[in-house]
Design a protein around this motif. Structure first.
Motif, PDB file in Angstrom:
ATOM      1  N   VAL A 117       0.854  -1.189   0.000  1.00 19.90           N
ATOM      2  CA  VAL A 117       0.000   0.000   0.000  1.00 19.90           C
ATOM      3  C   VAL A 117       0.892   1.241   0.000  1.00 19.90           C
ATOM      4  O   VAL A 117       2.067   1.169   0.346  1.00 19.90           O
ATOM      5  N   ALA A 118       0.319   2.365  -0.357  1.00 22.17           N
ATOM      6  CA  ALA A 118       1.040   3.630  -0.273  1.00 22.17           C
ATOM      7  C   ALA A 118       1.320   3.933   1.199  1.00 22.17           C
ATOM      8  O   ALA A 118       0.458   3.714   2.058  1.00 22.17           O
ATOM      9  N   VAL A 119       2.527   4.389   1.491  1.00 22.19           N
ATOM     10  CA  VAL A 119       2.888   4.720   2.865  1.00 22.19           C
ATOM     11  C   VAL A 119       1.911   5.765   3.410  1.00 22.19           C
ATOM     12  O   VAL A 119       1.669   6.796   2.783  1.00 22.19           O
ATOM     13  N   GLY A 120       1.303   5.459   4.548  1.00 24.32           N
ATOM     14  CA  GLY A 120       0.387   6.383   5.197  1.00 24.32           C
ATOM     15  C   GLY A 120      -1.040   6.366   4.682  1.00 24.32           C
ATOM     16  O   GLY A 120      -1.877   7.125   5.167  1.00 24.32           O
ATOM     17  N   ALA A 121      -1.346   5.517   3.716  1.00 23.28           N
ATOM     18  CA  ALA A 121      -2.699   5.491   3.146  1.00 23.28           C
ATOM     19  C   ALA A 121      -3.703   4.916   4.138  1.00 23.28           C
ATOM     20  O   ALA A 121      -3.390   3.999   4.899  1.00 23.28           O
ATOM     21  N   ALA A 122      -4.908   5.457   4.103  1.00 25.06           N
ATOM     22  CA  ALA A 122      -6.025   4.886   4.850  1.00 25.06           C
ATOM     23  C   ALA A 122      -6.604   3.768   3.992  1.00 25.06           C
ATOM     24  O   ALA A 122      -6.812   3.949   2.796  1.00 25.06           O
ATOM     25  N   LEU A 123      -6.841   2.617   4.591  1.00 22.90           N
ATOM     26  CA  LEU A 123      -7.366   1.471   3.853  1.00 22.90           C
ATOM     27  C   LEU A 123      -8.851   1.326   4.158  1.00 22.90           C
ATOM     28  O   LEU A 123      -9.245   0.883   5.232  1.00 22.90           O
ATOM     29  N   ILE A 124      -9.672   1.731   3.195  1.00 16.94           N
ATOM     30  CA  ILE A 124     -11.128   1.601   3.323  1.00 16.94           C
ATOM     31  C   ILE A 124     -11.635   1.012   2.007  1.00 16.94           C
ATOM     32  O   ILE A 124     -11.728   1.736   1.007  1.00 16.94           O
ATOM     33  N   PRO A 125     -11.923  -0.286   1.982  1.00 18.14           N
ATOM     34  CA  PRO A 125     -12.416  -0.888   0.736  1.00 18.14           C
ATOM     35  C   PRO A 125     -13.630  -0.132   0.195  1.00 18.14           C
ATOM     36  O   PRO A 125     -14.441   0.404   0.960  1.00 18.14           O
ATOM     37  N   MET A 126     -13.749  -0.103  -1.125  1.00 19.69           N
ATOM     38  CA  MET A 126     -14.807   0.663  -1.781  1.00 19.69           C
ATOM     39  C   MET A 126     -16.186   0.395  -1.184  1.00 19.69           C
ATOM     40  O   MET A 126     -16.952   1.317  -0.952  1.00 19.69           O
ATOM     41  N   ASP A 127     -16.495  -0.862  -0.906  1.00 21.04           N
ATOM     42  CA  ASP A 127     -17.831  -1.186  -0.395  1.00 21.04           C
ATOM     43  C   ASP A 127     -18.048  -0.739   1.055  1.00 21.04           C
ATOM     44  O   ASP A 127     -19.146  -0.858   1.575  1.00 21.04           O
ATOM     45  N   GLN A 128     -17.014  -0.196   1.693  1.00 17.39           N
ATOM     46  CA  GLN A 128     -17.146   0.286   3.070  1.00 17.39           C
ATOM     47  C   GLN A 128     -17.058   1.813   3.183  1.00 17.39           C
ATOM     48  O   GLN A 128     -17.248   2.365   4.262  1.00 17.39           O
ATOM     49  N   VAL A 129     -16.766   2.486   2.087  1.00 15.63           N
ATOM     50  CA  VAL A 129     -16.542   3.936   2.135  1.00 15.63           C
ATOM     51  C   VAL A 129     -17.752   4.679   2.702  1.00 15.63           C
ATOM     52  O   VAL A 129     -17.605   5.542   3.575  1.00 15.63           O
ATOM     53  N   GLU A 130     -18.938   4.354   2.245  1.00 10.64           N
ATOM     54  CA  GLU A 130     -20.130   5.074   2.716  1.00 10.64           C
ATOM     55  C   GLU A 130     -20.293   4.939   4.229  1.00 10.64           C
ATOM     56  O   GLU A 130     -20.542   5.923   4.919  1.00 10.64           O
ATOM     57  N   GLY A 131     -20.109   3.745   4.762  1.00 11.37           N
ATOM     58  CA  GLY A 131     -20.272   3.518   6.194  1.00 11.37           C
ATOM     59  C   GLY A 131     -19.135   4.062   7.041  1.00 11.37           C
ATOM     60  O   GLY A 131     -19.288   4.255   8.249  1.00 11.37           O
ATOM     61  N   ARG A 132     -18.001   4.305   6.421  1.00 17.20           N
ATOM     62  CA  ARG A 132     -16.827   4.782   7.160  1.00 17.20           C
ATOM     63  C   ARG A 132     -16.417   6.193   6.741  1.00 17.20           C
ATOM     64  O   ARG A 132     -15.301   6.623   6.989  1.00 17.20           O
ATOM     65  N   ILE A 133     -17.372   6.926   6.172  1.00 22.28           N
ATOM     66  CA  ILE A 133     -17.075   8.253   5.634  1.00 22.28           C
ATOM     67  C   ILE A 133     -16.522   9.207   6.706  1.00 22.28           C
ATOM     68  O   ILE A 133     -15.760  10.111   6.405  1.00 22.28           O
ATOM     69  N   GLY A 134     -16.862   8.957   7.956  1.00 26.47           N
ATOM     70  CA  GLY A 134     -16.362   9.790   9.047  1.00 26.47           C
ATOM     71  C   GLY A 134     -14.858   9.689   9.245  1.00 26.47           C
ATOM     72  O   GLY A 134     -14.258  10.524   9.922  1.00 26.47           O
ATOM     73  N   GLU A 135     -14.225   8.674   8.661  1.00 26.49           N
ATOM     74  CA  GLU A 135     -12.774   8.500   8.769  1.00 26.49           C
ATOM     75  C   GLU A 135     -12.017   9.334   7.732  1.00 26.49           C
ATOM     76  O   GLU A 135     -10.789   9.399   7.768  1.00 26.49           O
ATOM     77  N   ILE A 136     -12.748   9.953   6.830  1.00 29.93           N
ATOM     78  CA  ILE A 136     -12.129  10.752   5.771  1.00 29.93           C
ATOM     79  C   ILE A 136     -12.214  12.218   6.186  1.00 29.93           C
ATOM     80  O   ILE A 136     -13.303  12.732   6.437  1.00 29.93           O
ATOM     81  N   PRO A 137     -11.065  12.886   6.302  1.00 30.62           N
ATOM     82  CA  PRO A 137     -11.075  14.259   6.816  1.00 30.62           C
ATOM     83  C   PRO A 137     -11.717  15.261   5.858  1.00 30.62           C
ATOM     84  O   PRO A 137     -11.596  15.133   4.645  1.00 30.62           O
ATOM     85  N   ARG A 138     -12.367  16.234   6.462  1.00 31.98           N
ATOM     86  CA  ARG A 138     -12.971  17.342   5.707  1.00 31.98           C
ATOM     87  C   ARG A 138     -12.201  18.620   6.043  1.00 31.98           C
ATOM     88  O   ARG A 138     -12.780  19.625   6.416  1.00 31.98           O
ATOM     89  N   ASP A 139     -10.885  18.533   5.942  1.00 27.67           N
ATOM     90  CA  ASP A 139     -10.054  19.661   6.349  1.00 27.67           C
ATOM     91  C   ASP A 139      -9.489  20.458   5.184  1.00 27.67           C
ATOM     92  O   ASP A 139      -8.603  21.289   5.354  1.00 27.67           O
ATOM     93  N   GLY A 140      -9.997  20.205   3.981  1.00 26.54           N
ATOM     94  CA  GLY A 140      -9.564  20.973   2.822  1.00 26.54           C
ATOM     95  C   GLY A 140      -8.348  20.434   2.100  1.00 26.54           C
ATOM     96  O   GLY A 140      -7.999  20.927   1.035  1.00 26.54           O
ATOM     97  N   ARG A 141      -7.687  19.421   2.699  1.00 25.21           N
ATOM     98  CA  ARG A 141      -6.534  18.828   2.000  1.00 25.21           C
ATOM     99  C   ARG A 141      -7.025  18.060   0.784  1.00 25.21           C
ATOM    100  O   ARG A 141      -8.135  17.525   0.790  1.00 25.21           O
ATOM    101  N   PRO A 142      -6.192  17.952  -0.246  1.00 22.76           N
ATOM    102  CA  PRO A 142      -6.562  17.086  -1.369  1.00 22.76           C
ATOM    103  C   PRO A 142      -6.690  15.644  -0.877  1.00 22.76           C
ATOM    104  O   PRO A 142      -6.004  15.238   0.066  1.00 22.76           O
ATOM    105  N   ILE A 143      -7.565  14.891  -1.513  1.00 20.66           N
ATOM    106  CA  ILE A 143      -7.749  13.480  -1.192  1.00 20.66           C
ATOM    107  C   ILE A 143      -7.391  12.694  -2.445  1.00 20.66           C
ATOM    108  O   ILE A 143      -8.074  12.797  -3.465  1.00 20.66           O
TER     109      ILE A 143
END
Length: 98
Positions: free
Chosen positions: A28-54
């Protein structure tokens, strides 16, 4: 090339790997968050909304493109698909800590 520039910029982008556990076992990419596609909706709170590029990637680019569309609809700004998937990752990679 754009991903490489973003990785060198401040603040560093949030990197999201949407592949399955079987796919990420090889690296995996160093430092990447691992959230399989089928789990993204349920784990959306783990993705920051701080203005950084994703930077979102999968194995080839199709699933990550769909996740970018979903994130944009959910109000995230700056969701970028890594075209070509993990094979085009310009940064360092490591074995996942799972």
């Amino acid at each position: 090339a754009e991903a490489k520039e973003l990785l060198a910029a401040e603040p560093a982008p949030f990197v999201l790997d949407v592949r399955t556990a079987q796919e990420t076992a090889g690296g995996v990419a160093v430092g990447a968050a691992l959230i399989p596609m089928d789990q993204v909706e349920g784990r959306i709170g783990e993705i920051p909304r701080d203005g950084r590029p994703i930077i979102v990637y999968c194995a080839a680019g199709a699933r990550s493109a769909a996740v970018c569309e979903f994130l944009t609809k959910e109000g995230f700004e700056g969701a970028l698909n890594l075209e070509g998937g993990f094979g085009n990752w310009p940064g360092s990679a490591e074995k996942p800590n799972v």
